[in-house]
Design a protein around this motif. Sequence first.
Motif, PDB file in Angstrom:
ATOM      1  N   THR A   1       0.839  -1.199   0.000  1.00 49.12           N
ATOM      2  CA  THR A   1       0.000   0.000   0.000  1.00 49.12           C
ATOM      3  C   THR A   1       0.875   1.251   0.000  1.00 49.12           C
ATOM      4  OG1 THR A   1      -1.811  -1.170   1.087  1.00 49.12           O
ATOM      5  CG2 THR A   1      -1.822   1.223   1.256  1.00 49.12           C
ATOM      6  N   GLN A   2       1.960   1.240   0.769  1.00 48.61           N
ATOM      7  CA  GLN A   2       2.896   2.368   0.758  1.00 48.61           C
ATOM      8  C   GLN A   2       3.542   2.524  -0.618  1.00 48.61           C
ATOM      9  OE1 GLN A   2       5.690   2.475   4.065  1.00 48.61           O
ATOM     10  NE2 GLN A   2       4.131   1.637   5.428  1.00 48.61           N
ATOM     11  N   SER A   3       3.898   1.416  -1.261  1.00 49.92           N
ATOM     12  CA  SER A   3       4.455   1.487  -2.618  1.00 49.92           C
ATOM     13  C   SER A   3       3.457   2.130  -3.572  1.00 49.92           C
ATOM     14  CB  SER A   3       4.808   0.084  -3.134  1.00 49.92           C
ATOM     15  OG  SER A   3       5.958  -0.416  -2.513  1.00 49.92           O
ATOM     16  N   PHE A   4       2.201   1.710  -3.480  1.00 51.15           N
ATOM     17  CA  PHE A   4       1.175   2.270  -4.363  1.00 51.15           C
ATOM     18  C   PHE A   4       0.954   3.750  -4.074  1.00 51.15           C
ATOM     19  CE2 PHE A   4      -1.260  -1.853  -5.602  1.00 51.15           C
ATOM     20  CZ  PHE A   4      -0.101  -2.354  -6.159  1.00 51.15           C
ATOM     21  N   ASP A   5       1.054   4.150  -2.812  1.00 48.14           N
ATOM     22  CA  ASP A   5       0.959   5.578  -2.468  1.00 48.14           C
ATOM     23  C   ASP A   5       2.102   6.345  -3.129  1.00 48.14           C
ATOM     24  OD1 ASP A   5      -1.260   4.974  -0.880  1.00 48.14           O
ATOM     25  OD2 ASP A   5      -0.151   5.144   1.014  1.00 48.14           O
ATOM     26  N   ARG A   6       3.293   5.773  -3.083  1.00 48.25           N
ATOM     27  CA  ARG A   6       4.457   6.412  -3.705  1.00 48.25           C
ATOM     28  C   ARG A   6       4.297   6.480  -5.225  1.00 48.25           C
ATOM     29  NH1 ARG A   6       9.911   3.923  -1.693  1.00 48.25           N
ATOM     30  NH2 ARG A   6      10.682   5.827  -2.633  1.00 48.25           N
ATOM     31  N   LEU A   7       3.733   5.429  -5.812  1.00 47.22           N
ATOM     32  CA  LEU A   7       3.474   5.419  -7.256  1.00 47.22           C
ATOM     33  C   LEU A   7       2.473   6.519  -7.609  1.00 47.22           C
ATOM     34  CD1 LEU A   7       3.643   4.268 -10.114  1.00 47.22           C
ATOM     35  CD2 LEU A   7       2.067   2.459  -9.405  1.00 47.22           C
ATOM     36  N   GLU A   8       1.435   6.644  -6.818  1.00 44.70           N
ATOM     37  CA  GLU A   8       0.432   7.685  -7.047  1.00 44.70           C
ATOM     38  C   GLU A   8       1.056   9.083  -6.962  1.00 44.70           C
ATOM     39  OE1 GLU A   8      -4.192   8.442  -5.746  1.00 44.70           O
ATOM     40  OE2 GLU A   8      -2.970   7.019  -4.628  1.00 44.70           O
ATOM     41  N   GLN A   9       1.940   9.296  -5.991  1.00 46.03           N
ATOM     42  CA  GLN A   9       2.628  10.588  -5.856  1.00 46.03           C
ATOM     43  C   GLN A   9       3.511  10.860  -7.066  1.00 46.03           C
ATOM     44  OE1 GLN A   9       4.696  10.189  -2.133  1.00 46.03           O
ATOM     45  NE2 GLN A   9       2.848  10.447  -0.910  1.00 46.03           N
ATOM     46  N   LEU A  10       4.198   9.838  -7.555  1.00 47.47           N
ATOM     47  CA  LEU A  10       5.058   9.993  -8.717  1.00 47.47           C
ATOM     48  C   LEU A  10       4.230  10.359  -9.950  1.00 47.47           C
ATOM     49  CD1 LEU A  10       7.964   9.800  -9.800  1.00 47.47           C
ATOM     50  CD2 LEU A  10       7.527   7.371 -10.226  1.00 47.47           C
ATOM     51  N   ILE A  11       3.103   9.703 -10.126  1.00 47.00           N
ATOM     52  CA  ILE A  11       2.212  10.030 -11.243  1.00 47.00           C
ATOM     53  C   ILE A  11       1.748  11.477 -11.131  1.00 47.00           C
ATOM     54  CG2 ILE A  11      -0.095   9.593 -12.198  1.00 47.00           C
ATOM     55  CD1 ILE A  11       0.458   6.581 -11.629  1.00 47.00           C
ATOM     56  N   GLY A  12       1.463  11.919  -9.919  1.00 46.13           N
ATOM     57  CA  GLY A  12       1.000  13.281  -9.697  1.00 46.13           C
ATOM     58  C   GLY A  12       2.040  14.343 -10.028  1.00 46.13           C
ATOM     59  N   LYS A  13       3.334  13.946 -10.053  1.00 44.45           N
ATOM     60  CA  LYS A  13       4.403  14.904 -10.365  1.00 44.45           C
ATOM     61  C   LYS A  13       4.466  15.220 -11.851  1.00 44.45           C
ATOM     62  CE  LYS A  13       7.437  13.756  -6.532  1.00 44.45           C
ATOM     63  NZ  LYS A  13       8.753  13.187  -6.150  1.00 44.45           N
ATOM     64  N   GLY A  14       3.830  14.400 -12.678  1.00 45.75           N
ATOM     65  CA  GLY A  14       3.816  14.671 -14.120  1.00 45.75           C
ATOM     66  C   GLY A  14       4.854  13.904 -14.884  1.00 45.75           C
ATOM     67  N   THR A  15       4.856  14.119 -16.181  1.00 51.53           N
ATOM     68  CA  THR A  15       5.679  13.322 -17.085  1.00 51.53           C
ATOM     69  C   THR A  15       7.175  13.576 -16.961  1.00 51.53           C
ATOM     70  OG1 THR A  15       5.373  14.937 -18.833  1.00 51.53           O
ATOM     71  CG2 THR A  15       3.862  13.068 -18.802  1.00 51.53           C
ATOM     72  N   ASN A  16       7.600  14.701 -16.431  1.00 56.41           N
ATOM     73  CA  ASN A  16       9.039  14.958 -16.328  1.00 56.41           C
ATOM     74  C   ASN A  16       9.740  13.970 -15.411  1.00 56.41           C
ATOM     75  OD1 ASN A  16       8.805  17.108 -18.029  1.00 56.41           O
ATOM     76  ND2 ASN A  16       8.672  18.635 -16.391  1.00 56.41           N
ATOM     77  N   HIS A  17       9.028  13.479 -14.398  1.00 54.46           N
ATOM     78  CA  HIS A  17       9.647  12.572 -13.422  1.00 54.46           C
ATOM     79  C   HIS A  17       9.102  11.156 -13.496  1.00 54.46           C
ATOM     80  CE1 HIS A  17      11.482  16.068 -11.602  1.00 54.46           C
ATOM     81  NE2 HIS A  17      10.302  16.636 -11.498  1.00 54.46           N
ATOM     82  N   ALA A  18       7.931  10.987 -14.094  1.00 60.87           N
ATOM     83  CA  ALA A  18       7.250   9.699 -14.002  1.00 60.87           C
ATOM     84  C   ALA A  18       6.984   9.060 -15.354  1.00 60.87           C
ATOM     85  CB  ALA A  18       5.935   9.884 -13.246  1.00 60.87           C
ATOM     86  N   GLY A  19       7.859   9.270 -16.295  1.00 62.28           N
ATOM     87  CA  GLY A  19       7.705   8.589 -17.571  1.00 62.28           C
ATOM     88  C   GLY A  19       6.632   9.200 -18.402  1.00 62.28           C
TER      89      GLY A  19
END
Length: 164
Positions: free
Chosen positions: A146-164
């Motif tokens: 669940t913590q990993s998925f929270d981190r994934l969600e935060q990364l997605i929220g940062k936008g394409t520059n950081h999250a592919g």
Amino acid sequence: MSAPATADRSFAIERIFGAPVERVFRLWTDPLLVAQWWGIRDCTIPHCVLDVRAGGRWRIDMLTAGGALYRNRGSYLEVVENVRLSYSDEPDPEIREWAGKPPGHSRHTVTFTPDGARTHVHFEVTLASVADRERLLALGMRGGWTQSFDRLEQLIGKGTNHAG
């Protein structure tokens, strides 16, 4: 295996991510991106190698904020681009939590389903035995994912520059 044979050895997590399937799948298969979200809160990933193909091996080392190193490894069992990943997880026998008795190999299956501009992820872990399931859940495996998925969600929220 029939559903009843695995239901007592499994657990699942569902999550909807605010990105298209292609992007979410890439976040699961590009080692530079996986290293940014995989693992528990405040950990780092000093080593991440993914050979994303059926029969390919993967290894992800997680270093906790407290200095504990957890080596995770396995092999890909099924890879269907933008649809499904299935892989084995082979517990490191040296992890102190196992007290010399590591659990058996588990199977992790991640299914990616488009939901408009979002992606529904169904993540299922099937452990080798009922005892392994109970033990790993008691050690916090569901919470860690669940913590990993929270981190994934935060990364997605940062936008394409950081999250592919």
